[in-house]
Design a protein around this motif. Sequence first.
Motif, PDB file in Angstrom:
ATOM      1  N   THR A  18     -80.179  31.888  95.983  1.00 49.83           N
ATOM      2  CA  THR A  18     -79.015  32.163  95.113  1.00 49.83           C
ATOM      3  C   THR A  18     -77.955  31.058  95.195  1.00 49.83           C
ATOM      4  O   THR A  18     -77.091  30.991  94.345  1.00 49.83           O
ATOM      5  N   ARG A  69     -77.111  24.833  93.409  1.00 52.44           N
ATOM      6  CA  ARG A  69     -76.000  24.180  92.721  1.00 52.44           C
ATOM      7  C   ARG A  69     -76.541  23.217  91.680  1.00 52.44           C
ATOM      8  O   ARG A  69     -77.680  22.806  91.752  1.00 52.44           O
ATOM      9  N   ASP A  82     -70.623  29.841  98.132  1.00 50.44           N
ATOM     10  CA  ASP A  82     -71.255  30.731  97.169  1.00 50.44           C
ATOM     11  C   ASP A  82     -70.276  31.042  96.028  1.00 50.44           C
ATOM     12  O   ASP A  82     -69.068  31.066  96.248  1.00 50.44           O
ATOM     13  N   PHE A  83     -70.799  31.320  94.833  1.00 47.10           N
ATOM     14  CA  PHE A  83     -69.890  31.578  93.713  1.00 47.10           C
ATOM     15  C   PHE A  83     -69.105  32.880  93.895  1.00 47.10           C
ATOM     16  O   PHE A  83     -68.019  33.029  93.360  1.00 47.10           O
ATOM     17  N   ARG A 142     -76.900  40.522  91.619  1.00 52.10           N
ATOM     18  CA  ARG A 142     -76.049  39.388  91.226  1.00 52.10           C
ATOM     19  C   ARG A 142     -76.016  39.227  89.708  1.00 52.10           C
ATOM     20  O   ARG A 142     -74.973  38.929  89.142  1.00 52.10           O
ATOM     21  N   LEU A 177     -72.793  39.483  87.324  1.00 48.82           N
ATOM     22  CA  LEU A 177     -72.414  38.450  86.347  1.00 48.82           C
ATOM     23  C   LEU A 177     -72.230  39.051  84.963  1.00 48.82           C
ATOM     24  O   LEU A 177     -71.293  38.721  84.254  1.00 48.82           O
ATOM     25  N   TYR A 216     -70.971  30.772  84.091  1.00 49.51           N
ATOM     26  CA  TYR A 216     -71.800  31.946  83.829  1.00 49.51           C
ATOM     27  C   TYR A 216     -73.211  31.512  83.430  1.00 49.51           C
ATOM     28  O   TYR A 216     -74.194  32.008  83.952  1.00 49.51           O
ATOM     29  N   HIS A 252     -75.321  30.098  86.458  1.00 52.48           N
ATOM     30  CA  HIS A 252     -75.744  31.124  87.432  1.00 52.48           C
ATOM     31  C   HIS A 252     -76.711  32.129  86.809  1.00 52.48           C
ATOM     32  O   HIS A 252     -77.696  32.513  87.443  1.00 52.48           O
ATOM     33  N   THR A 306     -80.138  30.532  86.477  1.00 55.73           N
ATOM     34  CA  THR A 306     -80.802  30.390  87.782  1.00 55.73           C
ATOM     35  C   THR A 306     -81.394  31.730  88.226  1.00 55.73           C
ATOM     36  O   THR A 306     -82.547  31.811  88.656  1.00 55.73           O
TER      37      THR A 306
END
Lengths: 168, 238
Positions: free
Chosen positions: A72, A75, B37-38, B115, B119, B183, B186, B189
């Motif tokens: 997670t 980057r 981490d975001f 997650r 989001l 947004y 992430h 991903t």
Amino acid sequence: MKGLNEKEFLDLVTKHQNIIHKVCNMFASDEQDRHDLFQEITIKLWMGYRTYKGQAAISTWMYRVALNTAITLQRKEKRKAETQALHSNIQPADENAEGYSKTDIEMLYLAINKLDSVDKAIILLYLEEKKYDEIAEIIGISRTHVGVKITRIKRKLEGILNETMEKV
Amino acid sequence: MELDDIQKVWKQANQEQNLHEYSSDEIRSFRKSRSRDFTKWIRNSLRMDFMIKALIAVSYFVLIILFRSEVVTQIICAFLAVLTFGLIWIERPHYTKAVLLDQSTESLQAVLHERLAFLKTFYFRIQFLVGLTNPLLVTVGSFFYYYTKYGRVSFPEIDDILVFISILIISFLFTIPTTASMYGFHARTLQNSLASLEDSDHWEKAIRSYNRSKKILTWIFVSLMVIGIAILAFILLK
């Protein structure tokens, strides 16, 4: 985080740090990235330590948190580094009794590097000789699905290895 | 090398690895370091936003005292102060949700779903609530400007009100490109990982649909910009 035994946590991580190192080697492309990922995993382990009540084996729990963090925490700049080798800290002998040369190891690492992050996580657990049930528990899919995934990943690896050998 | 041998090759590679073993003190310093981490980024921006909003709310109370002879201004300031505190109240559970997300030690699949759900629901709400801070800040600043320059709030003509509203909207929209970009990255991903994990084309479809809507939105945004510049040029050169 009051009430948590920091010393107990530090002992635990120090003792089992090879798990974190293995995950970092698999997912980070250079020394700096490995260091950063190790740091991030330690933070997440500490945050999750509050909810860890010993229901899973410590190694299962650590693999789960470490792999979740590695996957997670991708980057944007990481994409560039995908082709870099992840074996810079390996100094293998030229050939050992089993007959695996430096080239074998390098080729395995290069092939693994071409897998996507989820496949990398599964193959890491497989290479660490984890049982299918444990892999299923860490990844969150059924045991049967783990078997199917591993077969497919091995097929992918075979393809990549053959391709590399042809080039060599 | 045979494919069945990869476990043995791996074992050998690990035995020959020259790893740096971290000491307990080093691990302690890692534990205390800053996460990248975001979710941490969201928590930090929420914390900062709580502080700014609290300051804005207090400033509105100060304005109520300053404009003691202007009842309409006092009512507006009181309303905006209550609104600002209300926004802080609404934001609080979002902060808690981000903390819980950080502490999750569920399986990989569960974490990816958690997650992505965060989001899709909380992230945009958070950005909307944080984005509202800018117009509140502009408004409170304008009130103080009127007080220091004129000692009172003059309610201007319709043109001035339109310009003021435009500034408020622009200040609100200011953070949108960064928000959308973060947004997008992430979400893609996470969806890619879920697509790989679940062997389902559902997530691949979701990514394709996201890319399609991104293209459409970019076209709309660029077209509006061009139209806006054309109108402005027409007015200026007329």
